[in-house]
Motif scaffolding. Structure first.
Motif, short mmCIF file in Angstrom:
data_model
loop_
_atom_site.label_atom_id
_atom_site.label_comp_id
_atom_site.label_asym_id
_atom_site.label_seq_id
_atom_site.Cartn_x
_atom_site.Cartn_y
_atom_site.Cartn_z
N CYS A 160 20.40 -38.54 12.90
CA CYS A 160 19.78 -39.60 13.71
C CYS A 160 19.32 -40.77 12.85
CB CYS A 160 18.62 -39.03 14.54
SG CYS A 160 17.35 -38.17 13.58
N VAL A 161 18.53 -40.50 11.82
CA VAL A 161 17.96 -41.59 11.02
C VAL A 161 18.99 -42.27 10.13
CG1 VAL A 161 15.61 -40.70 11.07
CG2 VAL A 161 17.11 -39.98 9.24
N LYS A 162 19.95 -41.54 9.63
CA LYS A 162 20.99 -42.13 8.78
C LYS A 162 21.98 -42.97 9.60
CE LYS A 162 20.74 -38.36 5.50
NZ LYS A 162 21.33 -37.06 5.17
N GLY A 163 22.26 -42.52 10.81
CA GLY A 163 23.28 -43.18 11.61
C GLY A 163 22.78 -44.33 12.46
N PRO A 188 19.24 -46.19 12.02
CA PRO A 188 17.87 -46.40 11.54
C PRO A 188 17.07 -47.43 12.33
CG PRO A 188 19.44 -47.39 10.03
CD PRO A 188 20.24 -46.61 11.04
N GLU A 189 17.75 -48.30 13.07
CA GLU A 189 17.03 -49.28 13.89
C GLU A 189 16.37 -48.62 15.10
OE1 GLU A 189 21.39 -49.44 15.21
OE2 GLU A 189 20.28 -49.02 13.39
N VAL A 190 16.79 -47.40 15.42
CA VAL A 190 16.21 -46.65 16.55
C VAL A 190 15.36 -45.48 16.04
CG1 VAL A 190 16.74 -45.24 18.59
CG2 VAL A 190 18.06 -47.31 18.11
N PHE A 191 15.86 -44.76 15.04
CA PHE A 191 15.19 -43.57 14.53
C PHE A 191 14.66 -43.86 13.12
CE2 PHE A 191 18.54 -42.27 17.47
CZ PHE A 191 17.79 -41.59 18.41
N ASP A 192 13.35 -44.03 12.99
CA ASP A 192 12.74 -44.38 11.71
C ASP A 192 11.49 -43.53 11.51
OD1 ASP A 192 11.53 -45.47 9.47
OD2 ASP A 192 11.86 -47.54 10.10
N LEU A 193 11.59 -42.56 10.63
CA LEU A 193 10.49 -41.62 10.40
C LEU A 193 9.24 -42.27 9.81
CD1 LEU A 193 12.54 -38.61 9.01
CD2 LEU A 193 11.57 -38.88 11.30
N LYS A 194 9.37 -43.47 9.27
CA LYS A 194 8.21 -44.16 8.68
C LYS A 194 7.39 -44.90 9.72
CE LYS A 194 10.62 -44.70 4.34
NZ LYS A 194 11.47 -45.59 3.58
N LYS A 195 7.91 -45.02 10.94
CA LYS A 195 7.21 -45.77 11.99
C LYS A 195 6.65 -44.82 13.04
CE LYS A 195 9.81 -50.02 11.45
NZ LYS A 195 10.71 -50.96 12.07
N ARG A 196 5.66 -45.29 13.76
CA ARG A 196 5.08 -44.55 14.89
C ARG A 196 5.08 -45.45 16.10
NH1 ARG A 196 6.59 -41.04 12.46
NH2 ARG A 196 5.46 -39.45 11.35
N PRO A 197 5.68 -45.09 17.20
CA PRO A 197 6.50 -43.90 17.31
C PRO A 197 7.78 -44.02 16.50
CG PRO A 197 6.69 -45.22 19.30
CD PRO A 197 5.66 -45.88 18.43
N TRP A 198 8.34 -42.90 16.11
CA TRP A 198 9.51 -42.93 15.24
C TRP A 198 10.82 -43.21 16.00
CZ3 TRP A 198 13.70 -39.39 14.81
CH2 TRP A 198 13.64 -38.29 15.66
N VAL A 199 10.76 -43.16 17.34
CA VAL A 199 11.92 -43.50 18.16
C VAL A 199 11.66 -44.83 18.86
CG1 VAL A 199 13.38 -42.80 20.10
CG2 VAL A 199 12.45 -41.06 18.55
N ASN A 200 12.51 -45.82 18.57
CA ASN A 200 12.40 -47.15 19.16
C ASN A 200 13.52 -47.31 20.19
OD1 ASN A 200 12.23 -49.85 19.78
ND2 ASN A 200 12.91 -50.56 17.78
N THR A 201 13.20 -47.07 21.45
CA THR A 201 14.22 -47.13 22.51
C THR A 201 14.76 -48.53 22.74
OG1 THR A 201 12.51 -47.31 24.21
CG2 THR A 201 13.32 -45.09 23.71
N ALA A 202 14.09 -49.55 22.21
CA ALA A 202 14.55 -50.93 22.34
C ALA A 202 15.35 -51.38 21.12
CB ALA A 202 13.36 -51.86 22.55
N GLY A 203 15.59 -50.47 20.18
CA GLY A 203 16.25 -50.83 18.94
C GLY A 203 17.75 -51.03 19.03
N ALA A 235 22.57 -43.40 23.46
CA ALA A 235 23.06 -42.17 24.09
C ALA A 235 24.24 -41.59 23.33
CB ALA A 235 23.44 -42.45 25.54
N ALA A 236 25.18 -42.43 22.95
CA ALA A 236 26.35 -41.96 22.21
C ALA A 236 25.94 -41.37 20.86
CB ALA A 236 27.35 -43.10 22.01
N HIS A 237 24.96 -41.97 20.22
CA HIS A 237 24.50 -41.44 18.93
C HIS A 237 23.76 -40.12 19.11
CE1 HIS A 237 23.65 -41.53 14.73
NE2 HIS A 237 22.36 -41.42 14.95
N ILE A 238 22.95 -40.02 20.15
CA ILE A 238 22.25 -38.77 20.42
C ILE A 238 23.25 -37.64 20.67
CG2 ILE A 238 20.82 -37.60 22.17
CD1 ILE A 238 19.12 -40.17 22.27
N ASP A 239 24.38 -37.95 21.26
CA ASP A 239 25.40 -36.93 21.49
C ASP A 239 25.93 -36.33 20.19
OD1 ASP A 239 25.26 -37.12 24.25
OD2 ASP A 239 26.93 -38.53 24.40
N THR A 240 25.69 -36.99 19.05
CA THR A 240 26.14 -36.45 17.76
C THR A 240 25.10 -35.55 17.09
OG1 THR A 240 25.32 -38.30 16.40
CG2 THR A 240 27.53 -38.54 17.39
N CYS A 241 23.94 -35.39 17.69
CA CYS A 241 22.88 -34.55 17.13
C CYS A 241 23.39 -33.10 17.04
CB CYS A 241 21.62 -34.63 17.98
SG CYS A 241 20.27 -33.57 17.41
#
Length: 81
Positions: free
Chosen positions: A29-32, A34-49, A56-62
């Motif tokens: 998630c974070v490597k693929g 990072p504009e959405v999944f960033d462990l250094k930020k709170r919240p770490w998931v930015n749905t507007a990123g 959705a397509a990226h989440i399907d690769t989890c």
């Protein structure tokens, strides 16, 4: 003591669900996306990123299934939860 491990990150077009108990910390998630999944930020998931369909397509690769989603703008309401 019961601890809920599933968190919801609500956006205008997508809701992202994260289940910490399922996560294997592969970093996909974070490597693929990072504009959405960033462990250094709170919240770490930015749905507007990024556009909801790209998230959705990226989440399907989890690999663990720890990340799931619900698209809110689709006429057919897609659930991948």
């Amino acid at each position: 003591m019961f601890i809920m491990s599933k968190k919801v990150y609500k956006g205008e077009e997508i809701e992202v669900y994260f289940d910490a108990e399922k996560c294997i910390h592969s970093g996909v998630c974070v490597k693929g996306m990072p504009e959405v999944f960033d462990l250094k930020k709170r919240p770490w998931v930015n749905t507007a990123g990024a556009p909801a369909d790209k998230i959705a397509a990226h989440i399907d690769t989890c690999p663990s299934g720890a990340l799931t989603y619900k698209l809110k703008t689709s006429e057919n309401k897609t659930d991948k939860e």
